[in-house]
Scaffold this active site. Sequence first.
Site, short mmCIF file in Angstrom:
data_model
loop_
_atom_site.label_atom_id
_atom_site.label_comp_id
_atom_site.label_asym_id
_atom_site.label_seq_id
_atom_site.Cartn_x
_atom_site.Cartn_y
_atom_site.Cartn_z
N ARG A 224 14.62 11.39 -9.34
CA ARG A 224 14.55 9.95 -9.62
C ARG A 224 15.58 9.62 -10.70
NH1 ARG A 224 12.41 9.65 -5.46
NH2 ARG A 224 10.35 8.85 -4.95
N GLU A 253 18.33 1.82 -9.60
CA GLU A 253 18.57 1.81 -8.17
C GLU A 253 18.13 0.50 -7.52
OE1 GLU A 253 17.69 5.80 -6.71
OE2 GLU A 253 17.28 4.88 -4.77
N HIS A 271 20.67 7.78 -2.08
CA HIS A 271 19.28 8.25 -1.96
C HIS A 271 18.99 8.81 -0.56
CE1 HIS A 271 15.05 7.59 -3.85
NE2 HIS A 271 15.04 8.64 -3.04
C1 GLV Z 1 12.02 9.94 -1.79
O1 GLV Z 1 12.72 9.75 -2.71
C2 GLV Z 1 10.73 10.48 -1.86
O2 GLV Z 1 10.10 10.52 -2.94
O3 GLV Z 1 10.21 10.89 -0.82
#
Ligand code: GLV
Length: 295
Positions: A224, A253, A271
Amino acid sequence: MKKHTVVITENFHPQVIKQQLKPFVKVLHAKSQRDLVKHLSKADALISLVTDKIDKKVLSYGNQLKVVGNFAVGFDNIDISECHKRKIKVVNTPDVLSRSTAELSLALAFAAARRFTEGESLCRKQQFKGWHPQMFIGQELYKKNVVLVGKGRIGVITGKLFKAIGCQVKWITSKETPNQIKSKLKAADIVSVHLPYHQKTHHWLNSQKLKYLSSNAIVINTSRGPIVDETALIHVLKQRKIFAAGLDVYEHEPKIPKKLSSLKNVVLLPHLGSATETARKGMAESVIHGVLKVL
Ligand code: GLV
Protein backbone atom coordinates in the site's frame (compact mmCIF):
# COMPACT_ATOMS: atom_id res chain seq x y z
CA MET A 1 -37.72 -16.33 -4.84
CA LYS A 2 -34.12 -15.59 -3.89
CA LYS A 3 -33.76 -14.89 -0.22
CA HIS A 4 -30.80 -12.54 -0.12
CA THR A 5 -29.71 -9.40 -1.92
CA VAL A 6 -26.08 -8.69 -2.68
CA VAL A 7 -24.89 -5.30 -3.88
CA ILE A 8 -21.80 -5.19 -6.05
CA THR A 9 -20.00 -1.96 -6.91
CA GLU A 10 -18.36 -3.43 -10.01
CA ASN A 11 -18.84 -6.38 -12.32
CA PHE A 12 -15.46 -7.62 -11.10
CA HIS A 13 -15.48 -10.96 -12.92
CA PRO A 14 -18.58 -11.33 -15.12
CA GLN A 15 -18.21 -15.08 -15.71
CA VAL A 16 -17.75 -16.01 -12.04
CA ILE A 17 -20.52 -13.63 -10.97
CA LYS A 18 -22.87 -15.21 -13.50
CA GLN A 19 -22.05 -18.78 -12.54
CA GLN A 20 -21.40 -18.58 -8.83
CA LEU A 21 -23.34 -15.59 -7.46
CA LYS A 22 -26.39 -14.87 -9.61
CA PRO A 23 -27.97 -18.34 -9.34
CA PHE A 24 -28.17 -18.00 -5.54
CA VAL A 25 -28.90 -14.37 -4.68
CA LYS A 26 -30.43 -11.25 -6.14
CA VAL A 27 -27.58 -9.07 -7.41
CA LEU A 28 -27.88 -5.30 -7.54
CA HIS A 29 -25.19 -3.34 -9.34
CA ALA A 30 -24.42 0.02 -7.74
CA LYS A 31 -22.99 2.07 -10.56
CA SER A 32 -22.76 5.30 -8.57
CA GLN A 33 -22.57 6.48 -4.98
CA ARG A 34 -26.28 7.31 -5.21
CA ASP A 35 -27.10 3.78 -6.35
CA LEU A 36 -24.99 2.40 -3.54
CA VAL A 37 -26.86 4.32 -0.87
CA LYS A 38 -30.20 3.33 -2.43
CA HIS A 39 -29.37 -0.38 -2.84
CA LEU A 40 -27.64 -0.73 0.52
CA SER A 41 -30.86 -0.18 2.45
CA LYS A 42 -32.19 -3.50 1.13
CA ALA A 43 -28.90 -5.40 0.96
CA ASP A 44 -27.77 -8.39 3.00
CA ALA A 45 -24.27 -8.20 1.59
CA LEU A 46 -21.99 -5.78 -0.18
CA ILE A 47 -19.05 -6.74 -2.37
CA SER A 48 -16.62 -3.85 -2.59
CA LEU A 49 -13.39 -3.09 -4.39
CA VAL A 50 -10.17 -1.83 -2.88
CA THR A 51 -11.01 1.57 -4.38
CA ASP A 52 -14.38 1.79 -2.58
CA LYS A 53 -14.29 3.59 0.73
CA ILE A 54 -16.60 1.65 3.02
CA ASP A 55 -16.73 4.11 5.89
CA LYS A 56 -19.13 4.84 8.72
CA LYS A 57 -21.42 6.84 6.49
CA VAL A 58 -21.73 4.16 3.80
CA LEU A 59 -22.26 1.48 6.44
CA SER A 60 -24.99 3.56 8.06
CA TYR A 61 -27.21 2.89 5.02
CA GLY A 62 -26.85 -0.87 5.41
CA ASN A 63 -29.54 -1.50 8.01
CA GLN A 64 -29.72 -5.21 7.30
CA LEU A 65 -26.18 -5.68 6.05
CA LYS A 66 -24.63 -8.91 7.33
CA VAL A 67 -21.39 -9.07 5.44
CA VAL A 68 -18.98 -6.95 3.42
CA GLY A 69 -16.82 -8.89 1.00
CA ASN A 70 -13.75 -7.05 -0.19
CA PHE A 71 -12.45 -8.05 -3.62
CA ALA A 72 -8.88 -7.67 -2.30
CA VAL A 73 -6.58 -9.05 0.34
CA GLY A 74 -6.07 -5.65 1.95
CA PHE A 75 -9.07 -4.21 3.77
CA ASP A 76 -7.74 -0.78 4.75
CA ASN A 77 -10.58 0.71 2.67
CA ILE A 78 -13.14 -0.62 5.16
CA ASP A 79 -13.97 0.76 8.60
CA ILE A 80 -13.54 -2.56 10.39
CA SER A 81 -14.39 -1.32 13.87
CA GLU A 82 -17.66 0.16 12.59
CA CYS A 83 -18.43 -3.21 10.99
CA HIS A 84 -17.77 -4.91 14.35
CA LYS A 85 -20.06 -2.46 16.09
CA ARG A 86 -22.80 -3.19 13.58
CA LYS A 87 -22.12 -6.94 13.73
CA ILE A 88 -21.26 -6.97 10.05
CA LYS A 89 -18.75 -9.65 9.06
CA VAL A 90 -15.91 -8.76 6.71
CA VAL A 91 -14.36 -11.24 4.30
CA ASN A 92 -11.45 -10.72 1.90
CA THR A 93 -9.47 -12.73 -0.64
CA PRO A 94 -6.24 -14.01 0.89
CA ASP A 95 -3.91 -16.59 -0.72
CA VAL A 96 -5.28 -16.49 -4.26
CA LEU A 97 -3.31 -13.36 -5.18
CA SER A 98 -0.11 -14.00 -3.25
CA ARG A 99 1.78 -15.57 -6.14
CA SER A 100 0.68 -12.90 -8.60
CA THR A 101 1.76 -10.10 -6.25
CA ALA A 102 5.03 -11.82 -5.38
CA GLU A 103 5.84 -12.25 -9.07
CA LEU A 104 5.13 -8.58 -9.69
CA SER A 105 7.50 -7.65 -6.87
CA LEU A 106 10.27 -9.56 -8.62
CA ALA A 107 9.32 -8.06 -11.97
CA LEU A 108 9.66 -4.60 -10.44
CA ALA A 109 13.00 -5.53 -8.88
CA PHE A 110 14.34 -6.72 -12.24
CA ALA A 111 12.90 -3.70 -14.02
CA ALA A 112 14.36 -1.23 -11.53
CA ALA A 113 17.73 -2.98 -11.39
CA ARG A 114 18.01 -3.08 -15.20
CA ARG A 115 16.77 0.45 -15.75
CA PHE A 116 13.70 -0.46 -17.82
CA THR A 117 12.25 3.04 -17.53
CA GLU A 118 15.20 4.65 -19.30
CA GLY A 119 15.60 1.88 -21.87
CA GLU A 120 11.90 1.73 -22.69
CA SER A 121 11.52 5.44 -23.07
CA LEU A 122 14.55 5.61 -25.39
CA CYS A 123 13.05 2.95 -27.63
CA ARG A 124 9.60 4.51 -27.65
CA LYS A 125 11.05 7.89 -28.58
CA GLN A 126 12.86 6.27 -31.51
CA GLN A 127 16.17 7.37 -29.99
CA PHE A 128 17.90 3.98 -29.86
CA LYS A 129 20.93 4.47 -32.06
CA GLY A 130 22.55 1.08 -31.51
CA TRP A 131 24.28 -1.04 -28.86
CA HIS A 132 26.83 0.69 -26.70
CA PRO A 133 29.13 -0.88 -24.06
CA GLN A 134 28.23 1.75 -21.46
CA MET A 135 24.55 2.12 -22.12
CA PHE A 136 22.21 1.84 -19.11
CA ILE A 137 24.45 -0.29 -16.94
CA GLY A 138 22.33 -1.84 -14.23
CA GLN A 139 22.64 -4.50 -11.57
CA GLU A 140 22.29 -8.26 -11.48
CA LEU A 141 20.07 -9.60 -8.74
CA TYR A 142 22.13 -12.77 -8.26
CA LYS A 143 23.58 -12.98 -4.72
CA LYS A 144 21.99 -9.70 -3.69
CA ASN A 145 20.75 -9.17 -0.13
CA VAL A 146 17.00 -8.93 -0.23
CA VAL A 147 15.15 -7.61 2.81
CA LEU A 148 11.42 -8.24 2.84
CA VAL A 149 9.38 -6.13 5.19
CA GLY A 150 6.55 -8.36 6.40
CA LYS A 151 6.42 -12.14 6.58
CA GLY A 152 2.79 -12.77 5.72
CA ARG A 153 1.60 -14.84 2.80
CA ILE A 154 2.91 -12.50 0.12
CA GLY A 155 6.19 -11.81 1.93
CA VAL A 156 6.89 -15.52 2.30
CA ILE A 157 6.26 -16.36 -1.37
CA THR A 158 8.24 -13.34 -2.53
CA GLY A 159 11.14 -14.59 -0.41
CA LYS A 160 10.97 -18.03 -2.04
CA LEU A 161 11.08 -16.47 -5.49
CA PHE A 162 14.06 -14.25 -4.64
CA LYS A 163 15.86 -17.29 -3.17
CA ALA A 164 15.17 -19.21 -6.37
CA ILE A 165 17.18 -16.67 -8.38
CA GLY A 166 20.10 -16.85 -5.97
CA CYS A 167 19.42 -13.94 -3.61
CA GLN A 168 20.11 -13.93 0.11
CA VAL A 169 16.76 -13.30 1.77
CA LYS A 170 15.95 -11.85 5.19
CA TRP A 171 12.64 -10.69 6.58
CA ILE A 172 11.81 -7.83 8.90
CA THR A 173 8.89 -8.85 11.11
CA SER A 174 6.99 -6.85 13.69
CA LYS A 175 9.12 -8.42 16.43
CA GLU A 176 12.31 -6.73 15.25
CA THR A 177 14.00 -4.09 17.41
CA PRO A 178 14.95 -0.72 15.87
CA ASN A 179 18.60 -1.80 15.89
CA GLN A 180 17.88 -5.05 14.09
CA ILE A 181 15.85 -3.14 11.52
CA LYS A 182 18.69 -0.68 11.08
CA SER A 183 21.32 -3.36 10.52
CA LYS A 184 19.14 -5.27 8.04
CA LEU A 185 18.38 -2.12 6.07
CA LYS A 186 22.04 -1.12 6.02
CA ALA A 187 23.00 -4.45 4.47
CA ALA A 188 20.11 -4.49 1.98
CA ASP A 189 20.46 -4.30 -1.79
CA ILE A 190 16.73 -4.66 -2.27
CA VAL A 191 14.00 -3.71 0.21
CA SER A 192 10.54 -4.94 -0.70
CA VAL A 193 7.51 -3.96 1.35
CA HIS A 194 4.76 -6.55 2.08
CA LEU A 195 2.83 -5.11 5.01
CA PRO A 196 -0.88 -4.52 5.48
CA TYR A 197 -1.74 -0.85 5.84
CA HIS A 198 -3.01 0.53 9.14
CA GLN A 199 -2.11 3.28 11.59
CA LYS A 200 1.02 1.50 12.81
CA THR A 201 2.42 0.88 9.34
CA HIS A 202 1.80 4.41 8.08
CA HIS A 203 5.14 5.70 6.71
CA TRP A 204 6.93 2.59 7.97
CA LEU A 205 9.62 3.33 5.41
CA ASN A 206 10.29 6.91 6.46
CA SER A 207 13.16 9.31 5.82
CA GLN A 208 15.10 7.94 8.79
CA LYS A 209 14.99 4.35 7.52
CA LEU A 210 15.67 5.43 3.94
CA LYS A 211 18.89 7.01 5.22
CA TYR A 212 20.17 3.58 6.27
CA LEU A 213 20.03 2.33 2.68
CA SER A 214 23.13 2.19 0.51
CA SER A 215 23.50 4.06 -2.77
CA ASN A 216 22.95 0.86 -4.77
CA ALA A 217 19.75 -0.09 -2.93
CA ILE A 218 16.42 -0.64 -4.66
CA VAL A 219 13.03 -0.09 -2.97
CA ILE A 220 10.01 -2.10 -4.10
CA ASN A 221 6.43 -1.50 -2.96
CA THR A 222 3.52 -3.69 -4.06
CA SER A 223 1.58 -3.37 -0.79
CA ARG A 224 0.00 0.00 0.00
CA GLY A 225 1.31 3.42 -0.94
CA PRO A 226 1.14 5.19 2.45
CA ILE A 227 3.46 2.60 4.03
CA VAL A 228 6.29 4.42 2.26
CA ASP A 229 6.81 8.15 2.86
CA GLU A 230 6.57 9.12 -0.79
CA THR A 231 8.07 12.59 -0.37
CA ALA A 232 11.08 11.11 1.42
CA LEU A 233 11.43 8.44 -1.26
CA ILE A 234 11.33 11.04 -4.04
CA HIS A 235 14.06 12.94 -2.23
CA VAL A 236 16.48 9.99 -1.97
CA LEU A 237 15.79 8.93 -5.55
CA LYS A 238 16.36 12.44 -6.85
CA GLN A 239 19.57 12.85 -4.87
CA ARG A 240 20.68 9.38 -6.04
CA LYS A 241 21.07 8.31 -2.41
CA ILE A 242 19.57 5.00 -3.54
CA PHE A 243 19.78 3.32 -6.94
CA ALA A 244 16.12 2.99 -7.90
CA ALA A 245 12.58 2.12 -6.90
CA GLY A 246 9.81 -0.02 -8.35
CA LEU A 247 6.33 1.05 -7.30
CA ASP A 248 2.90 -0.45 -7.88
CA VAL A 249 1.10 1.68 -5.28
CA TYR A 250 1.12 5.35 -4.29
CA GLU A 251 0.58 7.39 -1.19
CA HIS A 252 -2.38 9.31 -2.61
CA GLU A 253 -3.50 6.76 -5.15
CA PRO A 254 -4.39 7.13 -7.96
CA LYS A 255 -2.44 10.41 -7.89
CA ILE A 256 1.19 10.04 -8.89
CA PRO A 257 3.12 13.24 -8.19
CA LYS A 258 4.92 14.79 -11.15
CA LYS A 259 8.04 14.88 -8.99
CA LEU A 260 7.93 11.08 -8.94
CA SER A 261 6.91 10.38 -12.52
CA SER A 262 9.61 12.70 -13.85
CA LEU A 263 12.36 10.62 -12.24
CA LYS A 264 14.28 8.21 -14.44
CA ASN A 265 15.28 5.82 -11.66
CA VAL A 266 11.80 4.65 -10.80
CA VAL A 267 9.53 2.11 -12.45
CA LEU A 268 5.83 2.92 -12.05
CA LEU A 269 2.88 0.56 -12.41
CA PRO A 270 -0.85 1.23 -11.87
CA HIS A 271 -1.62 -1.15 -8.94
CA LEU A 272 -1.31 -4.39 -10.91
CA GLY A 273 -0.27 -6.74 -8.10
CA SER A 274 -3.22 -9.08 -8.50
CA ALA A 275 -3.81 -8.36 -12.17
CA THR A 276 -3.52 -11.88 -13.59
CA GLU A 277 -6.46 -13.97 -14.78
CA THR A 278 -5.58 -16.68 -12.26
CA ALA A 279 -5.56 -14.27 -9.33
CA ARG A 280 -8.62 -12.28 -10.37
CA LYS A 281 -10.68 -15.43 -10.95
CA GLY A 282 -9.51 -16.77 -7.60
CA MET A 283 -10.41 -13.47 -5.92
CA ALA A 284 -13.90 -13.52 -7.47
CA GLU A 285 -14.51 -17.10 -6.32
CA SER A 286 -13.07 -16.42 -2.88
CA VAL A 287 -15.10 -13.28 -2.16
CA ILE A 288 -18.33 -14.85 -3.47
CA HIS A 289 -17.74 -18.02 -1.48
CA GLY A 290 -17.00 -15.98 1.66
CA VAL A 291 -20.10 -13.83 1.30
CA LEU A 292 -22.44 -16.74 0.53
CA LYS A 293 -21.06 -18.69 3.46
CA VAL A 294 -21.95 -15.84 5.85
CA LEU A 295 -25.40 -15.46 4.31
C1 GLV B 1 -5.04 -5.30 -3.77
O1 GLV B 1 -4.32 -4.38 -3.64
C2 GLV B 1 -5.44 -6.16 -2.73
O2 GLV B 1 -5.33 -5.83 -1.54
O3 GLV B 1 -5.95 -7.24 -3.05
